[in-house]
Motif scaffolding. Structure first.
Motif, short mmCIF file in Angstrom:
data_model
loop_
_atom_site.label_atom_id
_atom_site.label_comp_id
_atom_site.label_asym_id
_atom_site.label_seq_id
_atom_site.Cartn_x
_atom_site.Cartn_y
_atom_site.Cartn_z
N LEU A 27 1.03 -1.19 -0.02
CA LEU A 27 0.12 0.11 -0.16
C LEU A 27 0.97 1.22 -0.21
N CYS A 28 0.54 2.17 -1.00
CA CYS A 28 1.15 3.43 -1.04
C CYS A 28 0.14 4.52 -0.97
N GLU A 29 0.18 5.65 -0.50
CA GLU A 29 -0.45 6.70 -0.62
C GLU A 29 0.32 7.90 -1.31
N ILE A 30 -0.36 8.41 -2.47
CA ILE A 30 0.26 9.42 -3.22
C ILE A 30 -0.23 10.76 -2.89
N ALA A 31 0.41 11.81 -2.55
CA ALA A 31 -0.24 12.89 -2.26
C ALA A 31 0.26 13.98 -3.46
N SER A 32 1.35 13.72 -4.00
CA SER A 32 1.69 14.62 -4.99
C SER A 32 0.79 14.89 -5.99
N VAL A 33 0.35 16.00 -6.38
CA VAL A 33 -0.68 16.36 -7.39
C VAL A 33 -0.01 16.19 -8.77
N LYS A 34 1.18 16.14 -8.99
CA LYS A 34 2.07 16.04 -10.07
C LYS A 34 1.90 14.46 -10.45
N ASP A 35 2.06 13.64 -9.66
CA ASP A 35 2.05 12.05 -9.56
C ASP A 35 0.66 11.61 -10.04
N ILE A 36 -0.22 12.19 -9.41
CA ILE A 36 -1.62 11.86 -9.53
C ILE A 36 -2.06 12.39 -10.87
N ARG A 37 -1.61 13.45 -11.33
CA ARG A 37 -1.98 13.80 -12.65
C ARG A 37 -1.21 12.70 -13.86
N VAL A 38 -0.10 12.33 -13.39
CA VAL A 38 0.60 11.36 -14.40
C VAL A 38 -0.30 10.24 -14.57
N ILE A 39 -0.50 9.54 -13.35
CA ILE A 39 -1.36 8.29 -13.39
C ILE A 39 -2.59 8.37 -14.11
N LYS A 40 -3.43 9.73 -13.83
CA LYS A 40 -4.55 9.67 -14.47
C LYS A 40 -4.51 9.98 -16.04
N LYS A 41 -3.44 10.59 -16.46
CA LYS A 41 -3.12 10.80 -17.79
C LYS A 41 -2.98 9.42 -18.41
N VAL A 42 -2.30 8.39 -17.76
CA VAL A 42 -2.15 7.09 -18.35
C VAL A 42 -3.16 6.38 -18.40
N SER A 93 -1.05 1.12 -22.88
CA SER A 93 -0.05 0.65 -23.87
C SER A 93 1.39 0.39 -22.94
N PRO A 94 2.15 -0.34 -23.65
CA PRO A 94 3.50 -0.63 -23.00
C PRO A 94 4.17 0.54 -22.40
N GLN A 95 4.13 1.69 -23.05
CA GLN A 95 4.70 2.96 -22.55
C GLN A 95 4.12 3.48 -21.46
N GLY A 96 2.85 3.20 -21.36
CA GLY A 96 1.76 3.63 -20.23
C GLY A 96 2.24 2.74 -18.87
N MET A 97 2.24 1.49 -19.21
CA MET A 97 2.49 0.65 -18.11
C MET A 97 3.88 0.87 -17.54
N ASN A 98 4.92 1.38 -18.22
CA ASN A 98 6.08 1.51 -17.78
C ASN A 98 6.22 2.91 -16.97
N THR A 99 5.48 3.99 -17.50
CA THR A 99 5.06 5.24 -16.64
C THR A 99 4.66 4.98 -15.53
N LEU A 100 3.44 4.13 -15.39
CA LEU A 100 2.59 3.77 -14.48
C LEU A 100 3.57 3.29 -13.28
N LYS A 101 4.33 2.20 -13.68
CA LYS A 101 5.31 1.44 -12.97
C LYS A 101 6.53 2.42 -12.12
N LYS A 102 6.96 3.26 -13.11
CA LYS A 102 7.98 4.29 -12.37
C LYS A 102 7.33 5.17 -11.34
N VAL A 103 6.07 5.85 -11.60
CA VAL A 103 5.72 6.59 -10.73
C VAL A 103 5.51 5.76 -9.48
N ILE A 104 4.67 4.59 -9.37
CA ILE A 104 4.66 3.93 -8.29
C ILE A 104 5.76 3.40 -7.66
#
Length: 109
Positions: A27-42, A93-104
């Motif tokens: 479990l992790c909680e993400i408070a960063s607006v920037k990171d949440i925005r990246v996840i929602k963009k994916v 997409s594979p690129q989106g999965m990589n982005t999601l993985k990096k952010v988390i």
């Protein structure tokens, strides 16, 4: 945003499902607006409909939005990028999965 995470790309002997990822994952909680925005963009870039059905046997990410009226499930993501939102399936997409993985995974460092 709350995220239950079992490492993307990892294989398991027993299925990780939408029900047991809270016990098997981290479990992790993400408070960063920037990171949440990246996840929602994916999530917004998901192709619909998915070429295959969501199986609920290889869940790697459970995204939960924290709100004043309680928590709300945003999406479930399987190892192969298949994602389920409120009963609708799509694919990341594979690129989106990589982005999601990096952010988390950056949250665990």
């Amino acid at each position: 945003m709350k995220i239950y995470y079992y490492p993307i790309g990892s294989e398991t002997l027993t299925p990780v499902t939408s029900e047991n990822i809270e016990k098997k994952g981290h479990l992790c909680e993400i408070a960063s607006v920037k990171d949440i925005r990246v996840i929602k963009k994916v999530l917004d870039s998901t192709t619909r409909p998915a070429p295959q059905k969501f199986t609920d046997l290889a869940v790697r990410v459970k995204l939960v939005e924290i709100g004043d009226q309680g928590d709300k499930l945003l999406a479930l993501v399987e190892n192969d990028g298949i994602v389920r939102y409120a009963g609708e399936d799509g694919v990341i997409s594979p690129q989106g999965m990589n982005t999601l993985k990096k952010v988390i995974e950056a949250q665990f460092k």
